[in-house]
Design an enzyme around this catalytic site. Structure first.
Site, PDB file in Angstrom:
ATOM      1  N   LYS A  15       0.831  -1.204   0.000  1.00 35.62           N
ATOM      2  CA  LYS A  15       0.000   0.000   0.000  1.00 35.62           C
ATOM      3  C   LYS A  15       0.861   1.247   0.000  1.00 35.62           C
ATOM      4  CE  LYS A  15      -4.078  -1.775   2.376  1.00 35.62           C
ATOM      5  NZ  LYS A  15      -4.820  -1.783   3.644  1.00 35.62           N
ATOM      6  N   LEU A  16       0.407   2.267  -0.721  1.00 35.20           N
ATOM      7  CA  LEU A  16       1.093   3.552  -0.716  1.00 35.20           C
ATOM      8  C   LEU A  16       1.189   4.051   0.729  1.00 35.20           C
ATOM      9  CD1 LEU A  16      -0.817   5.235  -3.702  1.00 35.20           C
ATOM     10  CD2 LEU A  16       1.483   4.258  -3.768  1.00 35.20           C
ATOM     11  N   GLY A  21       3.631   2.913   2.825  1.00 36.95           N
ATOM     12  CA  GLY A  21       4.643   2.038   3.399  1.00 36.95           C
ATOM     13  C   GLY A  21       4.483   1.736   4.882  1.00 36.95           C
ATOM     14  N   CYS A  36       5.541   3.176   7.684  1.00 28.85           N
ATOM     15  CA  CYS A  36       5.171   4.243   8.624  1.00 28.85           C
ATOM     16  C   CYS A  36       3.661   4.379   8.758  1.00 28.85           C
ATOM     17  CB  CYS A  36       5.773   5.572   8.169  1.00 28.85           C
ATOM     18  SG  CYS A  36       5.121   6.960   9.100  1.00 28.85           S
ATOM     19  N   VAL A  74      13.552   1.778  20.870  1.00 25.85           N
ATOM     20  CA  VAL A  74      12.340   2.590  20.668  1.00 25.85           C
ATOM     21  C   VAL A  74      11.086   1.725  20.566  1.00 25.85           C
ATOM     22  CG1 VAL A  74      11.188   4.209  19.109  1.00 25.85           C
ATOM     23  CG2 VAL A  74      13.621   4.458  19.578  1.00 25.85           C
ATOM     24  N   GLY A 114      10.539  -1.406  21.391  1.00 27.27           N
ATOM     25  CA  GLY A 114      10.309  -2.177  22.605  1.00 27.27           C
ATOM     26  C   GLY A 114       9.684  -1.363  23.719  1.00 27.27           C
ATOM     27  N   GLU A 129      16.766  -6.802  27.561  1.00 28.37           N
ATOM     28  CA  GLU A 129      17.666  -6.009  26.714  1.00 28.37           C
ATOM     29  C   GLU A 129      19.113  -6.430  26.965  1.00 28.37           C
ATOM     30  OE1 GLU A 129      19.627  -4.185  24.386  1.00 28.37           O
ATOM     31  OE2 GLU A 129      17.584  -3.435  24.152  1.00 28.37           O
ATOM     32  N   HIS A 169       4.057  31.704  28.071  1.00 32.97           N
ATOM     33  CA  HIS A 169       3.762  31.189  29.405  1.00 32.97           C
ATOM     34  C   HIS A 169       2.262  30.944  29.551  1.00 32.97           C
ATOM     35  CE1 HIS A 169       4.054  30.776  33.760  1.00 32.97           C
ATOM     36  NE2 HIS A 169       3.037  31.612  33.866  1.00 32.97           N
TER      37      HIS A 169
END
Length: 462
Positions: free
Chosen positions: A41-42, A44, A46, A183, A185, A203, A439
């Site tokens: 699919k276009l 990808g 992400c 990242v 995990g 890890e 602020h």
């Protein structure tokens, strides 16, 4: 096998993820013709199985946490649990709307020929798809990445899964082992913990998010302990066995951890195998395509962008590289992308955002000239309102610019825009200190940190 319509394109792009589609859109703005080839699919990884769906899950997790903790803000709400069908419907709706917009943009552009199918480089200037050949004056390789596993670790999609499988789960697992504390995990660990699962991260490196500044890692580990997310660092994984109820993982030293699922989050590998790159003489290393700083491969008029190029595997890096390559092909001679100037965000709870050098890397480069300052978010009004803890750490050089910004705390990903301008424009602390920060915002904390590094702290909380 023929070239459709006998046309030679200015650019043939293999892959329509962040890097590929950005190349296409910028190229047509510059008057070039494009063939854009995509087997799936276009958008990808992400859009479909990466940044967008994971961040949607993380937002649902944030809503769950805020509901549970609402009484501290004087709001009475009851948390009844997670409806994964509803969460997935929300997530898929986000993807669908973005996909529709992107597809419309690409398919509606007369200068872009979108080709569906699996492409293969069959000559330095030719990609073959579905028996047709697409010839380009230039070729851009943008074939993306896949979820890696470890030798002997058989991903079955049921008990041993990757992030792609995790995004499609129709239930919240009771317990999960997350193999990898980078990242991906820590983001999934954060989601599942908020959804009510018992999570253990394994890890091999000595700390979580080991690519980040050491103080950021410590803050994340502290926050995860408080959230009762278990983690075992400096403990290489040895083996996993399937059990009747799930999995049993053994780590160095013989320690055993059992859970319903094991998520393999050991990084992403380049999707280059079987695509004809090596056969066409393109220089490769461990499956990655090697390029120079202008993203040219060793084969003339063949470029590469995104996750297949060694470096940070980030959608916005691929996107920027795509724009760069289109401008390079169009003869615009764009400025080389500084890899250290690419912002990095991890959307766990707490969030991590950074740009530039860590303190350790800065000391390697600048020695005793390095100055650092940590601004505690406890001194920031908006952070108090949000009830978040964390800090902003600046890494500077004596009589020189800020060379690193490292942030941890709720929503700090939204502050990375100014931080990357500070780094990329080589701003001195005193120059940032002159800027007026609104602020009450968390953005003020960036201003206060620079005031302090410039030698004029006002609300300094070291």
């Amino acid at each position: 096998m023929s070239q459709p319509n006998g046309e030679t394109f200015d650019i043939v792009i293999l892959g329509a993820g962040s890097g590929g589609y950005a190349t296409a859109l910028r190229a047509v703005q510059l008057g070039l013709t494009v063939a854009l080839i995509e087997k799936d699919k276009l958008g990808g990884t992400c859009l479909h199985v990466g940044c967008i769906p994971t961040k949607a899950l993380l937002h649902a997790a944030e809503v769950a946490d805020e509901t549970r903790e609402s009484e501290q803000f004087g709001v009475k709400a009851e948390f009844h649990g997670i409806d994964m069908a509803g969460v997935n419907s929300y997530k898929d709706g986000v993807i669908s709307r973005l996909y529709k917009g992107l597809s419309g943009m690409l398919n509606g552009n007369k200068s872009i020929t979108v080709v569906e199918g699996e492409g293969k480089l069959v000559a330095p200037n030719t990609v073959e798809v579905n028996g047709n050949r697409y010839v380009g004056r230039n070729v851009v390789l943008a074939s993306g990445s896949f979820s890696r596993s470890l030798p002997g670790l058989d991903v079955d999609g049921e008990k041993i899964i990757t992030s792609e499988h995790a995004l499609k789960l129709d239930r919240v697992p009771k317990s999960v082992i997350v193999l990898g504390g980078g990242v991906i995990g820590v983001e999934f660990a954060s989601v599942w913990s908020s959804f009510g699962a018992e999570v253990t991260i394994i890890e091999a490196l000595p700390r979580l998010v080991a690519a980040e500044d050491a103080e950021v890692s410590k803050a994340v580990e502290r926050a995860f302990r408080k959230r009762k997310i278990n983690f075992k660092v400096g403990k290489p994984f040895e083996k996993v066995e399937k059990t009747e109820n799930g999995v049993r993982a053994t780590i160095q030293g013989g320690e055993v951890v059992e859970a319903e699922l094991l998520l393999v989050a050991v990084g992403r590998g380049p999707r280059t195998q079987g695509l004809g790159y090596e056969e066409q003489g393109i220089k490769m290393e461990r499956g990655f395509v090697l390029t120079d700083e202008r993203l040219r491969t060793n084969v003339p008029n063949v470029f590469a962008v995104g996750d297949i190029v060694p470096g940070l595997q980030l959608a916005h890096r691929g996107f920027q590289q795509g724009i760069f390559v289109a401008e390079e092909i169009a003869g615009q001679n764009p400025a080389v992308i500084d890899e250290l100037g690419i912002p990095r965000v991890t959307y766990s709870n707490p969030e991590i955002a950074s740009v530039g050098l860590t303190e350790a890397k800065a000391r390697e480069q600048y020695g005793d000239k390095v100055k650092t300052y940590n601004y505690n978010l406890g001194g920031n009004g908006k952070s108090q309102i949000l009830k978040t803890t964390g800090f902003i750490k600046l890494v500077g050089v004596e009589d020189g610019p800020v060379v690193g910004v490292h942030m941890v705390g709720a929503r700090v990903g939204e502050l990375i825009g100014e931080a990357q301008l500070i780094y990329n424009w080589e701003a001195f602390p005193g120059e940032v200190a002159q800027l007026v920060h609104a602020h009450p915002t968390q953005n003020e904390a960036l201003g206060e940190a620079h005031l302090a590094l410039a030698g004029k702290p006002l609300h300094a909380h070291a």
